[in-house]
Design an enzyme around this catalytic site. Structure first.
Site, PDB file in Angstrom:
ATOM      1  N   HIS A  33       0.834  -1.205   0.000  1.00 21.34           N
ATOM      2  CA  HIS A  33       0.000   0.000   0.000  1.00 21.34           C
ATOM      3  C   HIS A  33       0.866   1.252   0.000  1.00 21.34           C
ATOM      4  O   HIS A  33       1.718   1.426   0.869  1.00 21.34           O
ATOM      5  CB  HIS A  33      -0.916   0.018   1.234  1.00 21.34           C
ATOM      6  CG  HIS A  33      -2.032  -0.981   1.158  1.00 21.34           C
ATOM      7  ND1 HIS A  33      -3.008  -1.089   2.113  1.00 21.34           N
ATOM      8  CD2 HIS A  33      -2.328  -1.900   0.204  1.00 21.34           C
ATOM      9  CE1 HIS A  33      -3.865  -2.041   1.761  1.00 21.34           C
ATOM     10  NE2 HIS A  33      -3.465  -2.559   0.614  1.00 21.34           N
TER      11      HIS A  33
ATOM     12  N   TYR B 190      -9.097   4.857   8.064  1.00 24.15           N
ATOM     13  CA  TYR B 190      -9.277   5.132   9.495  1.00 24.15           C
ATOM     14  C   TYR B 190     -10.405   6.154   9.594  1.00 24.15           C
ATOM     15  O   TYR B 190     -10.269   7.280   9.097  1.00 24.15           O
ATOM     16  CB  TYR B 190      -7.999   5.708  10.100  1.00 24.15           C
ATOM     17  CG  TYR B 190      -6.851   4.715  10.212  1.00 24.15           C
ATOM     18  CD1 TYR B 190      -6.090   4.365   9.102  1.00 24.15           C
ATOM     19  CD2 TYR B 190      -6.532   4.129  11.430  1.00 24.15           C
ATOM     20  CE1 TYR B 190      -5.051   3.448   9.202  1.00 24.15           C
ATOM     21  CE2 TYR B 190      -5.486   3.215  11.534  1.00 24.15           C
ATOM     22  CZ  TYR B 190      -4.759   2.879  10.421  1.00 24.15           C
ATOM     23  OH  TYR B 190      -3.723   1.976  10.527  1.00 24.15           O
TER      24      TYR B 190
ATOM     25  N   PRO C  80      -3.488  -0.297  19.158  1.00 25.54           N
ATOM     26  CA  PRO C  80      -3.232  -0.795  17.808  1.00 25.54           C
ATOM     27  C   PRO C  80      -3.353   0.253  16.698  1.00 25.54           C
ATOM     28  O   PRO C  80      -2.955  -0.019  15.557  1.00 25.54           O
ATOM     29  CB  PRO C  80      -4.284  -1.894  17.642  1.00 25.54           C
ATOM     30  CG  PRO C  80      -5.348  -1.575  18.625  1.00 25.54           C
ATOM     31  CD  PRO C  80      -4.678  -0.894  19.772  1.00 25.54           C
TER      32      PRO C  80
ATOM     33  N   LYS D 122       1.817  -0.533  15.313  1.00 23.50           N
ATOM     34  CA  LYS D 122       3.241  -0.555  15.646  1.00 23.50           C
ATOM     35  C   LYS D 122       3.700  -1.756  16.471  1.00 23.50           C
ATOM     36  O   LYS D 122       4.902  -2.007  16.573  1.00 23.50           O
ATOM     37  CB  LYS D 122       3.611   0.724  16.432  1.00 23.50           C
ATOM     38  CG  LYS D 122       3.558   1.985  15.597  1.00 23.50           C
ATOM     39  CD  LYS D 122       4.681   2.020  14.589  1.00 23.50           C
ATOM     40  CE  LYS D 122       4.498   3.054  13.519  1.00 23.50           C
ATOM     41  NZ  LYS D 122       4.625   2.540  12.169  1.00 23.50           N
TER      42      LYS D 122
ATOM     43  N   TYR E  66       4.074   6.495  10.240  1.00 24.42           N
ATOM     44  CA  TYR E  66       3.249   5.339   9.868  1.00 24.42           C
ATOM     45  C   TYR E  66       4.086   4.280   9.136  1.00 24.42           C
ATOM     46  O   TYR E  66       3.932   3.078   9.385  1.00 24.42           O
ATOM     47  CB  TYR E  66       2.089   5.817   8.997  1.00 24.42           C
ATOM     48  CG  TYR E  66       0.987   4.809   8.800  1.00 24.42           C
ATOM     49  CD1 TYR E  66       0.030   4.581   9.780  1.00 24.42           C
ATOM     50  CD2 TYR E  66       0.885   4.082   7.603  1.00 24.42           C
ATOM     51  CE1 TYR E  66      -0.989   3.665   9.598  1.00 24.42           C
ATOM     52  CE2 TYR E  66      -0.129   3.163   7.404  1.00 24.42           C
ATOM     53  CZ  TYR E  66      -1.072   2.961   8.407  1.00 24.42           C
ATOM     54  OH  TYR E  66      -2.083   2.046   8.215  1.00 24.42           O
TER      55      TYR E  66
HETATM   56  P1  FAD Z   1       3.064 -12.194  21.603  1.00 22.86           P
HETATM   57  O1  FAD Z   1       2.610 -12.251  20.196  1.00 22.86           O
HETATM   58  O2  FAD Z   1       2.076 -11.924  22.669  1.00 22.86           O
HETATM   59  O3  FAD Z   1       3.807 -13.584  21.911  1.00 22.86           O
HETATM   60  C1  FAD Z   1       4.149 -13.966  23.217  1.00 22.86           C
HETATM   61  C2  FAD Z   1       4.179 -15.475  23.300  1.00 22.86           C
HETATM   62  O4  FAD Z   1       4.560 -15.883  24.604  1.00 22.86           O
HETATM   63  C3  FAD Z   1       2.805 -16.087  23.042  1.00 22.86           C
HETATM   64  O5  FAD Z   1       2.914 -17.106  22.073  1.00 22.86           O
HETATM   65  C4  FAD Z   1       2.390 -16.629  24.388  1.00 22.86           C
HETATM   66  O6  FAD Z   1       1.584 -17.800  24.282  1.00 22.86           O
HETATM   67  C5  FAD Z   1       3.722 -16.938  25.033  1.00 22.86           C
HETATM   68  N1  FAD Z   1       3.689 -16.915  26.502  1.00 22.86           N
HETATM   69  C6  FAD Z   1       3.011 -16.056  27.303  1.00 22.86           C
HETATM   70  N2  FAD Z   1       3.223 -16.365  28.593  1.00 22.86           N
HETATM   71  C7  FAD Z   1       4.054 -17.424  28.600  1.00 22.86           C
HETATM   72  C8  FAD Z   1       4.633 -18.189  29.646  1.00 22.86           C
HETATM   73  N3  FAD Z   1       4.363 -17.936  30.936  1.00 22.86           N
HETATM   74  N4  FAD Z   1       5.445 -19.216  29.316  1.00 22.86           N
HETATM   75  C9  FAD Z   1       5.715 -19.487  28.001  1.00 22.86           C
HETATM   76  N5  FAD Z   1       5.177 -18.794  26.976  1.00 22.86           N
HETATM   77  C10 FAD Z   1       4.370 -17.766  27.274  1.00 22.86           C
HETATM   78  N6  FAD Z   1       0.987  -4.845  15.562  1.00 22.86           N
HETATM   79  C11 FAD Z   1       1.460  -4.355  14.383  1.00 22.86           C
HETATM   80  O7  FAD Z   1       2.686  -4.156  14.260  1.00 22.86           O
HETATM   81  N7  FAD Z   1       0.648  -4.109  13.298  1.00 22.86           N
HETATM   82  C12 FAD Z   1      -0.702  -4.295  13.385  1.00 22.86           C
HETATM   83  O8  FAD Z   1      -1.410  -4.105  12.390  1.00 22.86           O
HETATM   84  C13 FAD Z   1      -1.247  -4.741  14.643  1.00 22.86           C
HETATM   85  N8  FAD Z   1      -2.570  -4.938  14.781  1.00 22.86           N
HETATM   86  C14 FAD Z   1      -3.036  -5.454  15.952  1.00 22.86           C
HETATM   87  C15 FAD Z   1      -4.401  -5.648  16.057  1.00 22.86           C
HETATM   88  C16 FAD Z   1      -4.918  -6.186  17.242  1.00 22.86           C
HETATM   89  C17 FAD Z   1      -6.401  -6.347  17.360  1.00 22.86           C
HETATM   90  C18 FAD Z   1      -4.049  -6.563  18.322  1.00 22.86           C
HETATM   91  C19 FAD Z   1      -4.580  -7.182  19.591  1.00 22.86           C
HETATM   92  C20 FAD Z   1      -2.684  -6.390  18.202  1.00 22.86           C
HETATM   93  C21 FAD Z   1      -2.163  -5.828  17.044  1.00 22.86           C
HETATM   94  N9  FAD Z   1      -0.800  -5.611  16.898  1.00 22.86           N
HETATM   95  C22 FAD Z   1      -0.337  -5.051  15.726  1.00 22.86           C
HETATM   96  C23 FAD Z   1       0.129  -5.955  17.979  1.00 22.86           C
HETATM   97  C24 FAD Z   1       0.879  -7.297  17.771  1.00 22.86           C
HETATM   98  O9  FAD Z   1      -0.056  -8.330  17.579  1.00 22.86           O
HETATM   99  C25 FAD Z   1       1.779  -7.585  18.971  1.00 22.86           C
HETATM  100  O10 FAD Z   1       2.544  -6.446  19.261  1.00 22.86           O
HETATM  101  C26 FAD Z   1       2.721  -8.785  18.707  1.00 22.86           C
HETATM  102  O11 FAD Z   1       2.011  -9.992  18.743  1.00 22.86           O
HETATM  103  C27 FAD Z   1       3.857  -8.844  19.736  1.00 22.86           C
HETATM  104  O12 FAD Z   1       4.637  -9.999  19.547  1.00 22.86           O
HETATM  105  P2  FAD Z   1       5.380 -10.682  20.777  1.00 22.86           P
HETATM  106  O13 FAD Z   1       6.057 -11.877  20.217  1.00 22.86           O
HETATM  107  O14 FAD Z   1       6.168  -9.655  21.500  1.00 22.86           O
HETATM  108  O15 FAD Z   1       4.224 -11.098  21.794  1.00 22.86           O
HETATM  109  C1  DHB Z   2      -4.436  -3.586  11.137  1.00 24.57           C
HETATM  110  C2  DHB Z   2      -4.473  -3.309  12.473  1.00 24.57           C
HETATM  111  C3  DHB Z   2      -4.156  -2.050  12.900  1.00 24.57           C
HETATM  112  O1  DHB Z   2      -4.158  -1.766  14.206  1.00 24.57           O
HETATM  113  C4  DHB Z   2      -3.815  -1.048  12.004  1.00 24.57           C
HETATM  114  O2  DHB Z   2      -3.545   0.192  12.453  1.00 24.57           O
HETATM  115  C5  DHB Z   2      -3.751  -1.332  10.683  1.00 24.57           C
HETATM  116  C6  DHB Z   2      -4.058  -2.616  10.241  1.00 24.57           C
HETATM  117  C7  DHB Z   2      -4.816  -4.919  10.656  1.00 24.57           C
HETATM  118  O3  DHB Z   2      -5.200  -5.770  11.476  1.00 24.57           O
HETATM  119  O4  DHB Z   2      -4.765  -5.145   9.436  1.00 24.57           O
END
Ligand code: FAD
Ligand code: DHB
Length: 390
Positions: free
Chosen positions: A72, A200, A292, A296, A384
């Site tokens: 995009h 948005y 979200p 980021k 962004y």
């Molecule tokens: P997590 O993905 O939370 O992974 C942590 C892992 O640790 C999990 O697998 C969990 O099961 C495991 N764990 C937890 N506790 C334990 C334990 N005690 N022992 C062993 N394992 C454990 N980010 C973006 O950059 N772009 C987006 O568009 C975006 N959209 C989003 C939309 C939504 C609705 C949400 C909720 C989040 C969004 N995010 C987005 C954020 C993104 O999903 C997270 O920042 C990302 O998953 C972080 O990765 P992580 O590996 O740090 O943590």
């Molecule tokens: C998505 C999620 C977001 O929070 C965002 O800002 C843009 C895209 C997504 O899930 O595609």
């Protein structure tokens, strides 16, 4: 058991780190609480900065991403019945990528399976010990048995609700937090996206985001109250509310269909400082959460892991602790800029229940300014698409 780097958490941060270390010849073991089936199906982020795409390509997991991603060059803001496009490419020189986090999780798990990385799924009661000594260790239970892993270092990649951050004494950690009075209700549906780029929407009924996973799969989010229960939202109710929040021309071409997933996520800004305690290093959501709106979270997790892998590789190759010592400061400088942007994008696009008429008018003026001034558009665009790594 013994390893060089014990990784807690097999989400994107933990698996990216394990791959970067594996490619550099450093041993790692990953302990993950969930099952592989659960992780492969978990739907979260969708928008990637070019820096995250580059990292995935560098570690050899970019082939499917390159084939399937959507690129995009712009993004839209809709408010007061108008739509305004921000030309990301023209203003910042960069584009963003749409590719689901579930796909990245699957690509990383496939790569680790092929490489034979030791990943313990369904690990129970993971705990961290001896963090300020010379040899920390991890303990966990699986199949009724207790196991112990001696490590040189531990990486806490276990997300916001994990145990790693909690293993740091409270008097050492500084917590900065902001909880928003609303959440996002998200659905995924097998329908063509309503627009070829994201929209948005700031509407008096609340924020709405139109995004996608592919040309045949849409993702939509609605601002709802923080306590909202997804079970109270039939598909019909969701589509009707979404239509009510979109500009009429967009609402008129919205294609609806059965939802494949529906859930509510609370919105929070959170930073734990420092991101290191002795031989424990926190990365990703374990150390910080952003609302979200700026997309980021996953991108920040990837940036942390890139810095942490560089520091660990430097330590093992040269014996120098300089990068490890600078890890927390280096990450936090970038984390705070992304925090600021995510908070600002949230403030700009959402309806705050306690906003005064003055604040509401000021928000409208800010939207009009940002979308009409080249300087305003450039500020949004360069944040962004992702700030530089240096
Ligand atoms: P997590 O993905 O939370 O992974 C942590 C892992 O640790 C999990 O697998 C969990 O099961 C495991 N764990 C937890 N506790 C334990 C334990 N005690 N022992 C062993 N394992 C454990 N980010 C973006 O950059 N772009 C987006 O568009 C975006 N959209 C989003 C939309 C939504 C609705 C949400 C909720 C989040 C969004 N995010 C987005 C954020 C993104 O999903 C997270 O920042 C990302 O998953 C972080 O990765 P992580 O590996 O740090 O943590
Ligand atoms: C998505 C999620 C977001 O929070 C965002 O800002 C843009 C895209 C997504 O899930 O595609």
């Amino acid at each position: 058991m013994r390893t060089q780097v014990g990784i807690v958490g097999g989400g994107p941060a933990g698996l990216l780190l394990a791959r970067l270390l594996g490619l550099a010849g450093i041993d790692a073991i990953v302990l993950e609480r969930r099952t592989p089936e659960y992780l492969r199906a978990r739907i979260r982020a969708g928008l990637l900065e070019q820096g995250t795409v580059d990292l995935l390509n560098d570690i050899g997991v970019g082939a499917r991403l390159d084939r399937e991603r959507l690129i995009h060059d712009g993004v839209e803001l809709a408010f007061d019945g108008q739509r305004r496009r921000i030309d990301l490419k023209a203003l910042s020189g960069k584009s963003v990528t749409i590719y689901g986090q579930a796909e990245i999780q699957n690509d990383l798990m496939d790569a680790h399976e092929a490489a034979g990385t030791p990943i313990v799924y369904a690990a129970e009661d993971v705990s961290l010990h001896g963090l300020t000594g010379e040899q920390p260790h991890l303990r966990y239970r699986k199949g009724g048995k207790s196991h112990d892993i001696a490590c040189d270092f531990i990486a806490g990649c276990d997300g916001f609700h994990g145990v790693s951050r909690q293993a740091i004494p409270p008097d050492v950690l500084r917590i900065y937090e902001k909880v928003y009075p609303f959440g996002w209700l998200g659905i995924l549906s097998e329908t063509p996206p309503v627009n070829h780029e994201l929209i948005y929407n700031n509407h008096e009924r609340g924020f709405a985001l139109c995004t996608m996973r592919s040309l045949t799969r849409s993702r939509y989010y609605l601002q709802v109250s923080a306590e909202e229960d997804a079970a109270h939202w039939s598909d019909d109710r969701f589509w009707t509310e979404l239509k009510g929040r979109l500009p009429p021309d967009v609402a008129a071409r919205l294609v609806t269909g059965p939802s494949i997933e529906k859930s509510v996520a609370p919105l929070r800004s959170f930073v734990a400082e420092p991101m290191r305690h002795g031989r424990l290093f926190l990365a990703g959501d374990a150390a910080h959460i952003v609302p979200p709106t700026g997309a980021k979270g996953l991108n920040l997790a990837a940036a942390d892991v890139r810095f942490l892998a560089e520091a660990l590789v430097a330590h093992y190759k040269t014996g120098s602790a300089q990068l490890l010592d600078g890890y927390s400061t280096k990450c936090l400088a970038r984390v705070w800029k992304a925090q600021r942007f995510s908070w600002w994008m949230t403030s700009l696009t959402h309806r705050f229940p306690d906003a005064s008429p003055f604040e509401r008018r000021a928000q409208g003026a800010e939207l009009a300014y940002i979308t009409s001034s080249r300087a305003g558009q450039t500020t949004l665009a360069e944040n962004y698409v992702g700030l530089p790594f240096a």
